[in-house]
Design an enzyme around this catalytic site. Structure first.
Site, PDB file in Angstrom:
ATOM      1  N   LEU A  11      14.605 -15.087  24.505  1.00  0.00           N
ATOM      2  CA  LEU A  11      15.419 -14.933  23.305  1.00  0.00           C
ATOM      3  C   LEU A  11      16.046 -13.555  23.403  1.00  0.00           C
ATOM      4  O   LEU A  11      15.370 -12.589  23.772  1.00  0.00           O
ATOM      5  CB  LEU A  11      14.556 -15.019  22.037  1.00  0.00           C
ATOM      6  CG  LEU A  11      14.069 -16.403  21.615  1.00  0.00           C
ATOM      7  CD1 LEU A  11      13.019 -16.265  20.523  1.00  0.00           C
ATOM      8  CD2 LEU A  11      15.222 -17.257  21.131  1.00  0.00           C
ATOM      9  N   ASP A  12      17.339 -13.433  23.076  1.00  0.00           N
ATOM     10  CA  ASP A  12      17.938 -12.105  23.170  1.00  0.00           C
ATOM     11  C   ASP A  12      17.408 -11.226  22.042  1.00  0.00           C
ATOM     12  O   ASP A  12      16.778 -11.696  21.093  1.00  0.00           O
ATOM     13  CB  ASP A  12      19.468 -12.172  23.185  1.00  0.00           C
ATOM     14  CG  ASP A  12      20.071 -12.656  21.872  1.00  0.00           C
ATOM     15  OD1 ASP A  12      19.800 -12.022  20.845  1.00  0.00           O
ATOM     16  OD2 ASP A  12      20.834 -13.640  21.887  1.00  0.00           O
ATOM     17  N   LYS A  13      17.633  -9.921  22.165  1.00  0.00           N
ATOM     18  CA  LYS A  13      16.992  -8.949  21.268  1.00  0.00           C
ATOM     19  C   LYS A  13      17.393  -9.109  19.813  1.00  0.00           C
ATOM     20  O   LYS A  13      16.685  -8.627  18.919  1.00  0.00           O
ATOM     21  CB  LYS A  13      17.293  -7.523  21.741  1.00  0.00           C
ATOM     22  CG  LYS A  13      18.751  -7.089  21.614  1.00  0.00           C
ATOM     23  CD  LYS A  13      18.950  -5.678  22.146  1.00  0.00           C
ATOM     24  CE  LYS A  13      20.392  -5.216  22.006  1.00  0.00           C
ATOM     25  NZ  LYS A  13      20.800  -5.110  20.600  1.00  0.00           N
ATOM     26  N   ASP A  14      18.502  -9.771  19.537  1.00  0.00           N
ATOM     27  CA  ASP A  14      18.955  -9.947  18.158  1.00  0.00           C
ATOM     28  C   ASP A  14      18.567 -11.305  17.576  1.00  0.00           C
ATOM     29  O   ASP A  14      18.988 -11.652  16.475  1.00  0.00           O
ATOM     30  CB  ASP A  14      20.477  -9.780  18.086  1.00  0.00           C
ATOM     31  CG  ASP A  14      20.919  -8.387  18.518  1.00  0.00           C
ATOM     32  OD1 ASP A  14      20.254  -7.429  18.098  1.00  0.00           O
ATOM     33  OD2 ASP A  14      21.896  -8.274  19.273  1.00  0.00           O
TER      34      ASP A  14
END
Length: 199
Positions: A11-14
């Protein structure tokens, strides 16, 4: 002691939400194989409002890094004066795909949460927490991955079918306890990462 496990995909950081974790390399490879078009469902809050033309364009696919995204399913869940909540169902795992789809039609993503992988739902699992997957949940994921990989490779149908049976047979009876085959479901997000619980 619990078996050491590793994330399946990212999952990307955002973003936040459901993340699979396992110590089974074959299971991980099957889940992430390009031909295993396992559906991933996201709840996405965007602004400003959307219209049918925007939804149609994103659903059909847009060009990202020189190639088109695969068709996806999009449904409006909620609509308020300044924001809309959408449900995206993707069948591929391009980097920041939903954000880039939204950007292509002028939408800003406020929140993005993965809520399901195939039939496995995040449910009420709290952010930063995890649970062991049940044997039947693992089996369903393996069957889904094996079937989609098989269906998308007509030219090597017999080989893929054989491989799918091997995956099914080897994993269906495997216990999710201990180091021989641990599969977990985690709810990852900003608070988990900032709190030092990055897994």
């Amino acid at each position: 002691a619990p078996a050491k496990v590793y994330p399946v995909g990212r999952l990307d950081k955002d973003s936040e939400g459901l993340l699979l974790m396992t110590n089974d390399g074959e299971f991980s490879n099957l889940m992430m194989h390009p031909r295993a078009h396992i559906s991933k469902t996201y709840r996405v809050t965007v602004r400003p409002l959307v219209n049918d033309e925007m939804l149609a364009k994103m659903s059909a696919g847009v060009e990202i890094d020189g190639r088109m995204t695969a068709p996806c399913e999009i449904e409006v869940l909620e609509s308020a004066e300044e924001r809309v909540v959408l449900k995206f169902v993707l069948y591929e795992g391009r980097n920041r795909e939903i954000r880039r789809l939204c950007e292509s039609v002028g939408l800003e993503v406020i929140r993005l949460k993965r809520i399901a992988i195939d039939t496995l739902k995040l449910g009420m699992l709290q952010q930063g927490k995890w649970r062991e997957l049940k044997e039947q949940e693992v089996k369903r994921l393996i069957i889904a991955g094996s079937k989609s990989a098989h269906d998308s490779a007509d030219s090597t149908k017999s080989n893929k079918n054989s491989k799918a049976k091997q995956y099914d047979g080897r994993n269906a009876a495997r216990s999710t306890r201990g180091s021989s085959g641990a599969h977990r479901s985690a709810n990852e997000g900003e608070r988990a990462r900032s709190g030092g619980k990055k897994r």
